[in-house]
Design a protein around this motif. Structure first.
Motif, short mmCIF file in Angstrom:
data_model
loop_
_atom_site.label_atom_id
_atom_site.label_comp_id
_atom_site.label_asym_id
_atom_site.label_seq_id
_atom_site.Cartn_x
_atom_site.Cartn_y
_atom_site.Cartn_z
N ILE A 252 0.89 -1.26 -0.05
CA ILE A 252 0.06 -0.08 0.07
C ILE A 252 0.95 1.25 0.01
O ILE A 252 0.56 2.16 -0.82
CB ILE A 252 -0.90 -0.09 1.17
CG1 ILE A 252 -2.24 -1.04 1.01
CG2 ILE A 252 -1.51 1.28 1.45
CD1 ILE A 252 -2.84 -1.44 2.31
N GLN A 253 2.10 1.15 0.56
CA GLN A 253 2.69 2.37 0.89
C GLN A 253 3.59 2.73 -0.52
O GLN A 253 4.09 3.79 -0.85
CB GLN A 253 3.80 2.24 2.00
CG GLN A 253 2.83 2.50 3.26
CD GLN A 253 4.06 2.09 4.59
OE1 GLN A 253 4.72 3.08 4.73
NE2 GLN A 253 4.24 0.98 5.10
N ALA A 254 3.83 1.55 -1.32
CA ALA A 254 4.70 1.80 -2.58
C ALA A 254 4.11 1.94 -3.63
O ALA A 254 4.45 2.11 -4.65
CB ALA A 254 5.43 0.23 -2.57
N THR A 255 2.62 1.87 -3.81
CA THR A 255 1.65 2.17 -4.85
C THR A 255 0.68 3.09 -4.58
O THR A 255 0.38 3.30 -3.56
CB THR A 255 0.90 0.67 -5.30
OG1 THR A 255 0.26 0.25 -3.92
CG2 THR A 255 2.09 -0.39 -5.36
N GLN A 256 0.25 3.39 -5.74
CA GLN A 256 -1.02 4.46 -5.76
C GLN A 256 -2.29 3.69 -6.18
O GLN A 256 -3.33 4.12 -5.48
CB GLN A 256 -0.77 5.55 -6.69
CG GLN A 256 0.49 6.55 -6.41
CD GLN A 256 0.30 7.20 -5.06
OE1 GLN A 256 -0.70 7.73 -4.87
NE2 GLN A 256 1.40 7.26 -4.42
N THR A 257 -2.21 2.57 -6.82
CA THR A 257 -3.35 2.13 -7.24
C THR A 257 -3.42 0.50 -7.29
O THR A 257 -2.12 -0.11 -7.28
CB THR A 257 -3.75 2.43 -8.81
OG1 THR A 257 -3.01 1.51 -9.66
CG2 THR A 257 -3.86 3.96 -8.78
N ASN A 258 -4.26 -0.23 -7.44
CA ASN A 258 -4.21 -1.78 -7.19
C ASN A 258 -3.79 -2.53 -8.42
O ASN A 258 -3.38 -3.67 -8.45
CB ASN A 258 -5.56 -2.45 -6.72
CG ASN A 258 -5.71 -1.92 -5.43
OD1 ASN A 258 -5.17 -1.45 -4.50
ND2 ASN A 258 -7.16 -2.14 -5.03
N SER A 259 -3.55 -1.63 -9.43
CA SER A 259 -3.11 -2.15 -10.72
C SER A 259 -1.59 -2.36 -10.77
O SER A 259 -0.99 -2.95 -11.92
CB SER A 259 -3.56 -1.07 -11.87
OG SER A 259 -2.94 -0.02 -11.88
N GLN A 260 -0.90 -1.72 -9.95
CA GLN A 260 0.47 -1.74 -10.04
C GLN A 260 1.07 -3.03 -9.18
O GLN A 260 0.37 -3.60 -8.09
CB GLN A 260 1.27 -0.73 -9.09
CG GLN A 260 0.84 0.63 -9.60
CD GLN A 260 1.17 1.91 -8.87
OE1 GLN A 260 0.52 2.52 -8.11
NE2 GLN A 260 2.56 2.26 -8.92
N LYS A 261 2.15 -3.49 -9.48
CA LYS A 261 2.89 -4.77 -8.86
C LYS A 261 4.09 -4.26 -8.23
O LYS A 261 4.53 -3.22 -8.49
CB LYS A 261 3.19 -5.78 -9.87
CG LYS A 261 1.99 -6.74 -10.18
CD LYS A 261 2.39 -7.82 -11.27
CE LYS A 261 1.19 -8.73 -11.48
NZ LYS A 261 1.73 -9.85 -12.09
N VAL A 262 4.39 -5.05 -7.27
CA VAL A 262 5.68 -4.96 -6.36
C VAL A 262 6.49 -6.09 -6.52
O VAL A 262 5.76 -7.17 -6.56
CB VAL A 262 5.68 -4.13 -5.17
CG1 VAL A 262 4.81 -2.86 -5.18
CG2 VAL A 262 4.88 -5.11 -4.17
N SER A 263 7.56 -6.16 -5.93
CA SER A 263 8.43 -7.32 -5.57
C SER A 263 9.01 -7.17 -4.34
O SER A 263 9.00 -5.92 -3.70
CB SER A 263 9.48 -7.47 -6.51
OG SER A 263 9.22 -7.91 -7.95
N PHE A 264 9.24 -8.03 -3.50
CA PHE A 264 9.89 -7.98 -2.31
C PHE A 264 10.85 -9.10 -2.23
O PHE A 264 11.11 -10.18 -2.56
CB PHE A 264 8.85 -8.84 -1.19
CG PHE A 264 7.77 -7.95 -0.86
CD1 PHE A 264 7.57 -6.87 0.15
CD2 PHE A 264 6.35 -8.01 -1.63
CE1 PHE A 264 6.81 -6.06 0.64
CE2 PHE A 264 5.48 -7.15 -1.24
CZ PHE A 264 5.36 -6.33 -0.17
N PRO A 286 -0.92 -8.20 -5.52
CA PRO A 286 -0.08 -8.12 -6.60
C PRO A 286 1.41 -8.14 -6.52
O PRO A 286 2.27 -7.16 -6.66
CB PRO A 286 -0.63 -6.84 -7.25
CG PRO A 286 -1.85 -6.47 -6.46
CD PRO A 286 -1.67 -6.67 -5.12
N ILE A 287 2.08 -9.21 -6.20
CA ILE A 287 3.47 -9.35 -5.82
C ILE A 287 4.01 -10.13 -7.39
O ILE A 287 3.54 -11.12 -7.70
CB ILE A 287 3.81 -10.16 -4.78
CG1 ILE A 287 3.11 -9.65 -3.65
CG2 ILE A 287 5.13 -10.48 -4.74
CD1 ILE A 287 3.56 -10.49 -2.39
N ALA A 288 5.12 -9.20 -7.79
CA ALA A 288 5.65 -9.73 -9.13
C ALA A 288 6.58 -10.95 -8.74
O ALA A 288 6.49 -11.91 -9.08
CB ALA A 288 6.28 -8.78 -9.87
#
Length: 483
Positions: A252-264, A286-288
């Motif tokens: 949530i902190q790293a994105t603006q919308t739910n269409s975005q993915k992140v990696s951890f 949404p984790i890449a």
């Protein structure tokens, strides 16, 4: 929500039963029968909950999908009691910090550090352990029972558990650790506690010897029932579940919308921290990529590269400058393999039972499911050495003015190898640098900052018993204390 064993035991149990139990009766690990699916609308609502109401209320939203045998008002109160600024030093609980990386101009998203080390013992283990302490106390009071917690630590789990359980009604802690293999700060955090319900046991051996003792006691069902043995290691589903929350908070902190993915990117020895990421991803976050970062004890990296899971003996487990990952038997890995193999419990029981016992390894490289580890489940991996972590700590300090601990450095080093355009990379911070001061000084020529409350901790009196790696002697100690 009902829970089942990775090894096929027929019983199905509710959350509060497995909260106090640890391992399943067949030696397997508990898993939910299914992963609740988070819709786009739900994730959007959770985004507002986190941003407007805070981490504790987000935790309640996620935990309530898995915990239906604690009244909702009580569960919400437990979350709010746990995740406070007073306990974690900041109202944000897990703030995300950007690394100002010049390579972002080449099309790569910047790397972010999710701060998970604001709790009482300065390590990410506090994120789950503080909740676990409150859950234990609540459920034991509800039942009018007591619990003897037996744990194993390679550094941070032990202190987090002891600080979470000290003074709790109805709870004793027996914590094993590898004698002389933790940093002086880590040892002092644990051994300086004088609370009557805390018992430290230094085992002559490595972390895996401690973990084997915990599993052996847990598998002795008669002893386990007689002395009400539970566990706070990440084999306890409740602890892993609590860790799922900060994946959602970081996203949530790293994105603006739910269409975005992140990696951890996750420093990983026992596979518990990154397994929580796997659960979040299975729920629909949404984790890449889930990037597994190991140190020289590269059992997990070897598996994700080759398909071979090969445990090492005590003599082959390296003592490193990121000691909390000096592990060669990743307990939580069984949970992922259970999903990877289509939840084939009989096969999992064979792999983690007879095959590992006989050969010390198993090979899934020829299995059609192995390719799914990366393609379907998003797992990639890498390895970091002492020289790598020194260089990463030094570079991060010189370029960004940020001091990171040795484990976080392992995560950052491997994270940089797996970045991709358009996808933010979040590195999960493991601990504050002061816990590994000698290596930090080696890297940057100065001691890291020490919170005032820990000044002089290494010089405090210590209460610890040293024992050989002998299950019978540990059992005897528990029996004496409980007599």
């Amino acid at each position: 929500m009902l829970y089942l064993s990775t090894r096929g035991h027929p019983d199905r149990k509710r959350f509060c039963e497995i909260l106090l139990e640890g391992l399943a009766p067949d030696g397997g690990l508990y898993m939910p029968e299914h992963y609740p699916q988070v819709s786009d609308a739900t994730l959007a609502r959770w985004r507002e909950v986190y941003l407007q109401q805070g981490y504790a209320d987000l935790a309640f939203e996620i935990l309530s999908l898995y915990i239906d045998d604690i009244p909702a008002d009580d569960l919400r109160a437990l979350c709010r009691k746990t995740y406070t600024a007073e306990v974690f030093g900041t109202g944000e609980i897990v703030p995300v910090r950007h690394l100002d990386d010049p390579s972002a101009r080449s099309g790569l998203e910047p790397v972010l550090i999710e701060a998970l080390s604001n709790g009482p013992t300065l390590a990410f283990k506090d994120m789950a352990m503080q909740l676990l302490g409150n859950l234990f106390e609540y459920e034991l009071a509800r039942r009018g029972e007591t619990l003897n917690i037996l744990g194993a630590t390679s550094g941070d789990t032990g202190s987090a558990a002891e600080y979470a359980m000290r003074g709790k009604q109805g709870v004793r802690v027996f914590m094993t650790s590898p004698n002389g293999r933790m940093s002086p700060f880590q040892q002092a955090q644990m051994f300086s506690l004088m609370d009557e319900n805390i018992h430290n046991i230094a085992i002559d051996g490595v972390f895996d010897d401690c973990q084997d003792i915990v599993k052996a006691v847990s598998n002795d069902l008669e002893f386990k029932r007689q002395y009400r043995i539970g566990t706070v290691n990440s084999i306890n589903w409740a602890r892993l579940l609590a860790q799922v929350v900060y994946y959602f908070a970081g996203y949530i902190q790293a994105t603006q919308t739910n269409s975005q993915k992140v990696s951890f990117a996750v420093p990983s020895g026992n596979f518990g921290n990154v397994c929580a990421g796997h659960v979040a991803r299975m729920m629909g976050l949404p984790i890449a990529k889930l990037v597994v970062a190991t140190n020289e004890n590269d059992v997990l990296d070897e598996f994700f590269r080759t398909g071979v899971y090969r445990v090492r003996g005590s003599a082959d487990t390296f003592e490193t400058s990121s000691p909390s990952m000096d592990i060669s038997k990743a307990s939580n890995f069984e949970r992922f393999v259970f999903d990877l193999l289509g939840r084939d419990a009989a096969r999992v029981a064979d792999l983690f039972g007879p095959q590992l016992a006989k050969a010390g390894r198993f090979d899934l490289s020829g299995d059609a499911h192995f390719a799914d580890a990366a393609s379907r489940y998003g797992f990639v991996s890498g390895k970091s050495t002492h020289a790598d972590r020194l260089a990463t700590i030094r570079t991060t300090w010189e370029q960004h003015g940020m001091v990171i601990d040795t484990h976080t450095a392992d995560g950052l080093k491997v994270a940089l190898e797996h970045r991709e355009p358009g996808v933010p990379m979040i590195v999960l911070e493991t601990a504050l640098p002061i816990k590994f001061a000698a290596t930090i000084e080696e890297a940057i020529g100065r001691q890291p900052e020490r919170p005032a409350k820990f000044n002089g901790i290494e010089a405090l009196p210590k209460r610890v018993q040293v024992m050989p790696a002998d299950v019978a002697q540990v059992k005897a100690l528990i029996a004496r204390v409980c007599a």
